[in-house]
Write a protein that holds these residues in place. Structure first.
Motif, short mmCIF file in Angstrom:
data_model
loop_
_atom_site.label_atom_id
_atom_site.label_comp_id
_atom_site.label_asym_id
_atom_site.label_seq_id
_atom_site.Cartn_x
_atom_site.Cartn_y
_atom_site.Cartn_z
N ALA A 75 -6.86 -5.28 10.74
CA ALA A 75 -7.72 -4.22 11.28
C ALA A 75 -7.04 -2.85 11.22
O ALA A 75 -7.18 -2.03 12.13
CB ALA A 75 -8.16 -4.56 12.70
N LEU A 76 -6.33 -2.59 10.13
CA LEU A 76 -5.67 -1.29 9.99
C LEU A 76 -6.63 -0.13 9.86
O LEU A 76 -6.38 0.95 10.41
CB LEU A 76 -4.71 -1.31 8.79
N PRO A 77 -7.76 -0.28 9.13
CA PRO A 77 -8.63 0.89 8.96
C PRO A 77 -9.10 1.53 10.27
O PRO A 77 -9.35 2.73 10.30
CB PRO A 77 -9.82 0.32 8.16
N ALA A 78 -9.18 0.76 11.34
CA ALA A 78 -9.62 1.32 12.62
C ALA A 78 -8.64 2.36 13.16
O ALA A 78 -9.04 3.22 13.95
CB ALA A 78 -9.80 0.19 13.64
N LEU A 79 -7.39 2.30 12.73
CA LEU A 79 -6.37 3.22 13.25
C LEU A 79 -5.89 4.23 12.21
O LEU A 79 -4.95 4.98 12.46
CB LEU A 79 -5.18 2.42 13.78
N ILE A 80 -6.53 4.25 11.06
CA ILE A 80 -6.14 5.17 9.99
C ILE A 80 -7.19 6.28 9.89
O ILE A 80 -8.38 6.01 9.95
CB ILE A 80 -6.01 4.41 8.65
N ALA A 81 -6.72 7.51 9.75
CA ALA A 81 -7.61 8.66 9.62
C ALA A 81 -7.87 8.91 8.14
O ALA A 81 -7.04 9.46 7.44
CB ALA A 81 -6.97 9.88 10.27
N GLY A 82 -9.01 8.44 7.64
CA GLY A 82 -9.32 8.62 6.23
C GLY A 82 -9.00 7.38 5.42
O GLY A 82 -8.90 6.28 5.95
N ALA A 83 -8.79 7.60 4.14
CA ALA A 83 -8.60 6.50 3.21
C ALA A 83 -7.13 6.17 2.99
O ALA A 83 -6.25 7.00 3.21
CB ALA A 83 -9.23 6.86 1.87
N ARG A 84 -6.88 4.93 2.55
CA ARG A 84 -5.57 4.52 2.06
C ARG A 84 -5.55 4.83 0.56
O ARG A 84 -6.46 4.43 -0.16
CB ARG A 84 -5.37 3.02 2.27
N HIS A 85 -4.54 5.54 0.12
CA HIS A 85 -4.43 5.93 -1.29
C HIS A 85 -3.36 5.06 -1.93
O HIS A 85 -2.21 5.06 -1.48
CB HIS A 85 -4.06 7.41 -1.41
N VAL A 86 -3.74 4.32 -2.97
CA VAL A 86 -2.82 3.38 -3.62
C VAL A 86 -2.36 3.97 -4.95
O VAL A 86 -3.17 4.37 -5.79
CB VAL A 86 -3.51 2.03 -3.87
N GLU A 87 -1.06 4.01 -5.12
CA GLU A 87 -0.44 4.43 -6.39
C GLU A 87 0.36 3.25 -6.92
O GLU A 87 1.04 2.55 -6.15
CB GLU A 87 0.50 5.61 -6.16
N VAL A 88 0.26 3.00 -8.22
CA VAL A 88 0.96 1.88 -8.85
C VAL A 88 1.94 2.45 -9.88
O VAL A 88 1.56 3.28 -10.71
CB VAL A 88 -0.04 0.94 -9.55
N PHE A 89 3.18 1.99 -9.80
CA PHE A 89 4.21 2.40 -10.75
C PHE A 89 4.87 1.16 -11.33
O PHE A 89 4.91 0.11 -10.69
CB PHE A 89 5.29 3.26 -10.06
N MET A 90 5.37 1.29 -12.54
CA MET A 90 6.11 0.20 -13.17
C MET A 90 7.39 0.74 -13.75
O MET A 90 7.53 1.96 -13.99
CB MET A 90 5.26 -0.47 -14.24
N ASP A 91 8.35 -0.15 -13.97
CA ASP A 91 9.63 0.26 -14.54
C ASP A 91 9.44 0.71 -15.99
O ASP A 91 8.57 0.20 -16.71
CB ASP A 91 10.63 -0.91 -14.51
N MET A 92 10.26 1.64 -16.37
CA MET A 92 10.28 2.10 -17.76
C MET A 92 11.11 1.11 -18.57
O MET A 92 12.11 0.61 -18.08
CB MET A 92 10.90 3.49 -17.86
N PRO A 93 10.69 0.86 -19.81
CA PRO A 93 11.52 -0.03 -20.64
C PRO A 93 12.87 0.65 -20.94
O PRO A 93 12.92 1.88 -21.09
CB PRO A 93 10.70 -0.21 -21.91
N PRO A 94 13.92 -0.14 -21.00
CA PRO A 94 15.23 0.48 -21.29
C PRO A 94 15.27 1.08 -22.69
O PRO A 94 14.61 0.59 -23.60
CB PRO A 94 16.21 -0.67 -21.15
#
Length: 96
Positions: A75-94
């Protein structure tokens, strides 16, 4: 593997109630999926809002769906002001 960075705002008055929910959710996700989440926040608040960030390193296939379900169950959305913003990152190849 991908790292997830999720940020959102929390009213200062709701922060004490939200922290144990996020902590319990992350502990359950660590047990069930082996992903040790972190919770962070910016040091300053602006207009009564804190900015929080959840970090989930090295997540596998399907973790995003498990996280979304866990967020609703906790029930996190009830205590969050606005949206959750998801960012996805991955490792760079060597470099060769």
């Amino acid at each position: 593997m991908r790292d997830l960075y999720i940020y959102y705002q929390v009213r200062e008055a709701d922060a004490p109630a939200l922290l144990p929910r996020v902590s319990a959710m992350q502990a359950a996700l660590a047990r069930e999926h082996g992903v040790a989440g972190q919770i962070k926040r910016r040091p300053e608040a602006a207009q009564g809002l804190q900015t929080w960030m959840e970090v989930y390193p090295a997540t596998g296939e399907g973790f995003g769906a498990a996280l979304a379900a866990a967020v609703e169950q906790a029930a996190l959305p009830a205590l969050i002001a606005g949206a959750r913003h998801v960012e996805v990152f991955m490792d760079m190849p060597p470099c060769a």
